[in-house]
Design a protein around this motif. Sequence first.
Motif, PDB file in Angstrom:
ATOM      1  N   VAL A 157       0.865  -1.177   0.000  1.00 58.39           N
ATOM      2  CA  VAL A 157       0.000   0.000   0.000  1.00 58.39           C
ATOM      3  C   VAL A 157       0.900   1.224   0.000  1.00 58.39           C
ATOM      4  O   VAL A 157       1.913   1.256   0.713  1.00 58.39           O
ATOM      5  CB  VAL A 157      -0.911   0.008   1.245  1.00 58.39           C
ATOM      6  N   GLN A 158       0.549   2.230  -0.785  1.00 62.28           N
ATOM      7  CA  GLN A 158       1.291   3.482  -0.786  1.00 62.28           C
ATOM      8  C   GLN A 158       0.704   4.414   0.268  1.00 62.28           C
ATOM      9  O   GLN A 158      -0.489   4.711   0.247  1.00 62.28           O
ATOM     10  CB  GLN A 158       1.212   4.144  -2.169  1.00 62.28           C
ATOM     11  N   VAL A 159       1.553   4.855   1.195  1.00 61.91           N
ATOM     12  CA  VAL A 159       1.110   5.726   2.278  1.00 61.91           C
ATOM     13  C   VAL A 159       2.088   6.886   2.410  1.00 61.91           C
ATOM     14  O   VAL A 159       3.260   6.665   2.763  1.00 61.91           O
ATOM     15  CB  VAL A 159       1.019   4.966   3.622  1.00 61.91           C
ATOM     16  N   SER A 160       1.631   8.085   2.109  1.00 61.47           N
ATOM     17  CA  SER A 160       2.473   9.288   2.280  1.00 61.47           C
ATOM     18  C   SER A 160       3.837   9.121   1.626  1.00 61.47           C
ATOM     19  O   SER A 160       4.871   9.454   2.224  1.00 61.47           O
ATOM     20  CB  SER A 160       2.630   9.606   3.777  1.00 61.47           C
ATOM     21  N   GLY A 161       3.849   8.579   0.431  1.00 65.76           N
ATOM     22  CA  GLY A 161       5.090   8.407  -0.311  1.00 65.76           C
ATOM     23  C   GLY A 161       5.896   7.195   0.082  1.00 65.76           C
ATOM     24  O   GLY A 161       6.965   6.958  -0.494  1.00 65.76           O
ATOM     25  N   MET A 162       5.423   6.409   1.036  1.00 61.52           N
ATOM     26  CA  MET A 162       6.109   5.190   1.461  1.00 61.52           C
ATOM     27  C   MET A 162       5.367   3.971   0.930  1.00 61.52           C
ATOM     28  O   MET A 162       4.150   3.993   0.757  1.00 61.52           O
ATOM     29  CB  MET A 162       6.180   5.098   2.987  1.00 61.52           C
ATOM     30  N   GLU A 163       6.113   2.903   0.708  1.00 63.53           N
ATOM     31  CA  GLU A 163       5.523   1.631   0.327  1.00 63.53           C
ATOM     32  C   GLU A 163       5.492   0.741   1.570  1.00 63.53           C
ATOM     33  O   GLU A 163       6.521   0.476   2.177  1.00 63.53           O
ATOM     34  CB  GLU A 163       6.354   0.973  -0.779  1.00 63.53           C
ATOM     35  N   VAL A 164       4.301   0.320   1.948  1.00 62.90           N
ATOM     36  CA  VAL A 164       4.119  -0.519   3.135  1.00 62.90           C
ATOM     37  C   VAL A 164       3.658  -1.897   2.684  1.00 62.90           C
ATOM     38  O   VAL A 164       2.628  -2.031   2.021  1.00 62.90           O
ATOM     39  CB  VAL A 164       3.093   0.092   4.110  1.00 62.90           C
ATOM     40  N   ALA A 165       4.438  -2.927   3.027  1.00 63.06           N
ATOM     41  CA  ALA A 165       4.168  -4.291   2.571  1.00 63.06           C
ATOM     42  C   ALA A 165       3.391  -5.061   3.638  1.00 63.06           C
ATOM     43  O   ALA A 165       3.482  -4.777   4.830  1.00 63.06           O
ATOM     44  CB  ALA A 165       5.475  -5.009   2.263  1.00 63.06           C
ATOM     45  N   TYR A 166       2.647  -6.050   3.168  1.00 65.94           N
ATOM     46  CA  TYR A 166       1.899  -6.898   4.098  1.00 65.94           C
ATOM     47  C   TYR A 166       1.659  -8.259   3.466  1.00 65.94           C
ATOM     48  O   TYR A 166       1.699  -8.424   2.233  1.00 65.94           O
ATOM     49  CB  TYR A 166       0.557  -6.252   4.477  1.00 65.94           C
ATOM     50  N   ASP A 167       1.392  -9.233   4.303  1.00 65.48           N
ATOM     51  CA  ASP A 167       0.953 -10.557   3.881  1.00 65.48           C
ATOM     52  C   ASP A 167      -0.511 -10.712   4.274  1.00 65.48           C
ATOM     53  O   ASP A 167      -0.929 -10.271   5.347  1.00 65.48           O
ATOM     54  CB  ASP A 167       1.782 -11.653   4.557  1.00 65.48           C
ATOM     55  N   ARG A 168      -1.272 -11.377   3.413  1.00 70.16           N
ATOM     56  CA  ARG A 168      -2.698 -11.596   3.682  1.00 70.16           C
ATOM     57  C   ARG A 168      -3.064 -13.009   3.261  1.00 70.16           C
ATOM     58  O   ARG A 168      -2.759 -13.425   2.129  1.00 70.16           O
ATOM     59  CB  ARG A 168      -3.553 -10.589   2.915  1.00 70.16           C
ATOM     60  N   VAL A 169      -3.726 -13.748   4.155  1.00 68.56           N
ATOM     61  CA  VAL A 169      -4.168 -15.105   3.852  1.00 68.56           C
ATOM     62  C   VAL A 169      -5.546 -15.323   4.466  1.00 68.56           C
ATOM     63  O   VAL A 169      -5.930 -14.653   5.417  1.00 68.56           O
ATOM     64  CB  VAL A 169      -3.194 -16.180   4.400  1.00 68.56           C
ATOM     65  N   GLY A 170      -6.282 -16.277   3.924  1.00 69.24           N
ATOM     66  CA  GLY A 170      -7.533 -16.714   4.516  1.00 69.24           C
ATOM     67  C   GLY A 170      -8.713 -15.818   4.208  1.00 69.24           C
ATOM     68  O   GLY A 170      -8.599 -14.763   3.571  1.00 69.24           O
ATOM     69  N   GLU A 171      -9.882 -16.255   4.682  1.00 70.35           N
ATOM     70  CA  GLU A 171     -11.129 -15.510   4.546  1.00 70.35           C
ATOM     71  C   GLU A 171     -11.908 -15.623   5.845  1.00 70.35           C
ATOM     72  O   GLU A 171     -11.929 -16.675   6.486  1.00 70.35           O
ATOM     73  CB  GLU A 171     -11.961 -16.063   3.393  1.00 70.35           C
TER      74      GLU A 171
ATOM     75  N   PHE B 205      -2.061  -8.465  12.578  1.00 67.86           N
ATOM     76  CA  PHE B 205      -0.956  -8.722  13.498  1.00 67.86           C
ATOM     77  C   PHE B 205       0.135  -7.664  13.350  1.00 67.86           C
ATOM     78  O   PHE B 205       0.606  -7.394  12.237  1.00 67.86           O
ATOM     79  CB  PHE B 205      -0.357 -10.112  13.239  1.00 67.86           C
ATOM     80  N   LEU B 206       0.568  -7.111  14.485  1.00 70.29           N
ATOM     81  CA  LEU B 206       1.607  -6.083  14.537  1.00 70.29           C
ATOM     82  C   LEU B 206       2.827  -6.646  15.252  1.00 70.29           C
ATOM     83  O   LEU B 206       2.753  -7.017  16.423  1.00 70.29           O
ATOM     84  CB  LEU B 206       1.095  -4.847  15.280  1.00 70.29           C
ATOM     85  N   HIS B 207       3.949  -6.708  14.549  1.00 70.68           N
ATOM     86  CA  HIS B 207       5.161  -7.318  15.095  1.00 70.68           C
ATOM     87  C   HIS B 207       5.869  -6.395  16.066  1.00 70.68           C
ATOM     88  O   HIS B 207       5.560  -5.199  16.179  1.00 70.68           O
ATOM     89  CB  HIS B 207       6.100  -7.724  13.956  1.00 70.68           C
TER      90      HIS B 207
ATOM     91  N   ALA C 226      -0.581  -9.575   8.273  1.00 64.64           N
ATOM     92  CA  ALA C 226       0.599  -9.190   9.049  1.00 64.64           C
ATOM     93  C   ALA C 226       1.393  -8.196   8.213  1.00 64.64           C
ATOM     94  O   ALA C 226       1.756  -8.512   7.071  1.00 64.64           O
ATOM     95  CB  ALA C 226       1.453 -10.412   9.386  1.00 64.64           C
ATOM     96  N   TRP C 227       1.625  -7.020   8.759  1.00 63.16           N
ATOM     97  CA  TRP C 227       2.340  -6.017   7.967  1.00 63.16           C
ATOM     98  C   TRP C 227       3.807  -5.959   8.317  1.00 63.16           C
ATOM     99  O   TRP C 227       4.234  -6.393   9.389  1.00 63.16           O
ATOM    100  CB  TRP C 227       1.688  -4.649   8.128  1.00 63.16           C
ATOM    101  N   ASP C 228       4.599  -5.439   7.389  1.00 65.19           N
ATOM    102  CA  ASP C 228       5.949  -4.948   7.654  1.00 65.19           C
ATOM    103  C   ASP C 228       5.785  -3.457   7.899  1.00 65.19           C
ATOM    104  O   ASP C 228       5.512  -2.697   6.962  1.00 65.19           O
ATOM    105  CB  ASP C 228       6.877  -5.159   6.451  1.00 65.19           C
ATOM    106  N   GLU C 229       5.898  -3.033   9.149  1.00 65.37           N
ATOM    107  CA  GLU C 229       5.692  -1.609   9.420  1.00 65.37           C
ATOM    108  C   GLU C 229       6.753  -0.781   8.693  1.00 65.37           C
ATOM    109  O   GLU C 229       7.791  -1.316   8.263  1.00 65.37           O
ATOM    110  CB  GLU C 229       5.768  -1.352  10.918  1.00 65.37           C
ATOM    111  N   PRO C 230       6.528   0.505   8.507  1.00 66.61           N
ATOM    112  CA  PRO C 230       7.554   1.342   7.886  1.00 66.61           C
ATOM    113  C   PRO C 230       8.906   1.160   8.575  1.00 66.61           C
ATOM    114  O   PRO C 230       8.996   1.161   9.804  1.00 66.61           O
ATOM    115  CB  PRO C 230       7.004   2.761   8.086  1.00 66.61           C
ATOM    116  N   GLY C 231       9.934   0.937   7.764  1.00 70.46           N
ATOM    117  CA  GLY C 231      11.268   0.721   8.298  1.00 70.46           C
ATOM    118  C   GLY C 231      11.622  -0.715   8.563  1.00 70.46           C
ATOM    119  O   GLY C 231      12.714  -1.003   9.042  1.00 70.46           O
TER     120      GLY C 231
END
Length: 262
Positions: A4-18, A24-26, A50-55
């Motif tokens: 997802v693009q947020v304020s010029g940053m690219e924020v990655a995440y994994d998504r599974v299931g329905e 989840f925040l690491h 589960a996201w990879d937070e900025p940084g």
Amino acid sequence: MATVQVSGMEVAYDRVGEGPPVVFLHGAAEDARVWRPQLDALADAFTVVAWDEPGAGRSSDVPESFGLADYAHCLAAVVESLRLGPAHIVGISWGGTLALEFYRHHADLVSTLILVDTYAGWKGSLPAEEVQARVEGARRMLAAPRGEFDPTLPGLFAGEPPAAYVPLLDAIAAVVRPETMRTQLSLMAETDQRDLLPTVSVPTLLLWGEQDVRSPLGVARQFQEAIPDAELVVIPGAGHVSHLERPEEFNRAVRGFCHAHS
């Protein structure tokens, strides 16, 4: 992986299931991969993110002036872009502090809170002398030459790290960015969220390792007294990283709580 693009940053995440959404925040010095046992176990009944937070991980570097509220607003952008809210928000350690800040600013996106071995900020949960000792330890860690930088915080496990997850933990540690860790640990040392706890009005689960020495059970009791109707589940034989040390017990508690409040 998606982004997802947020304020010029690219924020990655994994998504599974329905199913009902669980986000989840690491913790500090981690990324989304640390939640692999939870993604594998819970995707049969939930939409698990589960996201990879900025940084961290695959996401863009964190800006130098980033604050705790900025992390919360980035998380809101991810949740809104995926049309997940309100969601069950699960945060461990630093991620639990972020979960609380997310609730402060975006309560409409929160269905429940699951706070795992966490803090109301170090300042809000630990004695001043302990906070100072951690700040000094962080300074020594971050002053190490790049080739000697080791982001592994002391006291994560009750015993030895589970052998099955050692390669994963090594891979995560190898890509930790010192600049991100400096930002996270500085924010943790300065944060005091005790004012927020009595205002939490969503169902809240406190999930704690019985032998956690980084955030001892006394901290969990503080949360239980401050958050109205908070439920405490203690995982026997687990330390600070209870979701890896006792994943079956951890996943069972999360599953039951989310089902009860979906």
